[in-house]
Design a protein around this motif. Structure first.
Motif, PDB file in Angstrom:
ATOM      1  N   MET A   1      29.218  36.472  32.158  1.00 59.44           N
ATOM      2  CA  MET A   1      27.924  36.083  31.623  1.00 59.44           C
ATOM      3  C   MET A   1      28.114  35.535  30.209  1.00 59.44           C
ATOM      4  SD  MET A   1      24.606  38.484  31.199  1.00 59.44           S
ATOM      5  CE  MET A   1      23.484  38.140  29.894  1.00 59.44           C
ATOM      6  N   THR A   2      27.516  34.391  29.925  1.00 59.40           N
ATOM      7  CA  THR A   2      27.616  33.816  28.587  1.00 59.40           C
ATOM      8  C   THR A   2      26.612  34.484  27.664  1.00 59.40           C
ATOM      9  OG1 THR A   2      26.022  32.088  29.082  1.00 59.40           O
ATOM     10  CG2 THR A   2      28.329  31.591  29.532  1.00 59.40           C
ATOM     11  N   ARG A   3      26.976  34.512  26.419  1.00 60.10           N
ATOM     12  CA  ARG A   3      26.053  35.122  25.456  1.00 60.10           C
ATOM     13  C   ARG A   3      24.896  34.181  25.192  1.00 60.10           C
ATOM     14  NH1 ARG A   3      28.603  36.764  19.991  1.00 60.10           N
ATOM     15  NH2 ARG A   3      30.451  37.162  21.190  1.00 60.10           N
ATOM     16  N   LYS A   5      22.042  32.194  23.213  1.00 64.17           N
ATOM     17  CA  LYS A   5      21.926  31.688  21.846  1.00 64.17           C
ATOM     18  C   LYS A   5      20.449  31.664  21.469  1.00 64.17           C
ATOM     19  CE  LYS A   5      23.004  27.843  18.757  1.00 64.17           C
ATOM     20  NZ  LYS A   5      23.616  26.494  18.624  1.00 64.17           N
ATOM     21  N   HIS A  34      24.301  35.070  20.362  1.00 60.96           N
ATOM     22  CA  HIS A  34      24.637  34.172  19.254  1.00 60.96           C
ATOM     23  C   HIS A  34      23.332  33.922  18.514  1.00 60.96           C
ATOM     24  CE1 HIS A  34      26.013  29.878  17.886  1.00 60.96           C
ATOM     25  NE2 HIS A  34      25.656  30.649  16.877  1.00 60.96           N
ATOM     26  N   ASP A  79      19.212  28.917  23.867  1.00 58.70           N
ATOM     27  CA  ASP A  79      18.455  29.394  25.024  1.00 58.70           C
ATOM     28  C   ASP A  79      17.031  29.768  24.627  1.00 58.70           C
ATOM     29  OD1 ASP A  79      20.643  29.510  27.094  1.00 58.70           O
ATOM     30  OD2 ASP A  79      21.517  30.787  25.536  1.00 58.70           O
TER      31      ASP A  79
END
Length: 142
Positions: A1-3, A5, A34, A79
């Motif tokens: 899973m991407t962090r 932003k 982020h 995001d």
């Protein structure tokens, strides 16, 4: 899973930034986010950045925190976007209360409602138009 932003536009409003970060870091899913802080005032931006690092450290969050004087850099790939800009700063908000009061208009919350809110909106709309265009281009799903 991407962090995820999360871009904070107007992060130099440190009181709002601190409260929002503490609330965000209360969610386990956002502790490694982020956080991209943006402000046009270098001193205020650095203060917000230091506060963000302090809050993250205090709460054990593994957030990546970056600071940007250029709004588009903060927005790129975001995001979520949180706009906490105060156009005209405290002086303008003070005027939002003083002018209506001079003409006998009483308002309990002059920065968002009534004639004071209209003054604030007129100052803020150009910023929102530019911000919206940048969001549409740089982070359209935010």
């Amino acid at each position: 899973m991407t962090r995820p932003k999360i871009a904070f536009i107007g992060a130099g409003s440190v009181v709002f930034t601190q409260g929002l970060l503490a609330d965000l870091f209360a969610f386990a899913e956002l502790q490694d986010a982020h956080i991209a802080l943006h402000d046009i005032d270098t001193v205020r931006l650095h203060t917000a950045e230091a506060a963000a690092h302090h809050i993250a450290d205090h709460l054990g969050a593994g957030a990546q925190i970056t600071a940007h004087l250029e709004r588009r850099a903060a927005l790129t790939g975001a995001d979520f976007v949180i706009n906490i800009v105060q156009i005209g700063m405290v002086e303008a908000t003070r005027t939002d209360f003083e002018i209506p009061a001079r003409y006998g208009l009483r308002q309990t919350n002059g920065d968002t409602l009534g004639i004071g809110g209209i003054f604030r909106a007129l100052r803020t709309f150009p910023h929102l138009r530019e911000l919206g265009a940048d969001i549409a281009e740089l982070c359209p799903d935010a």
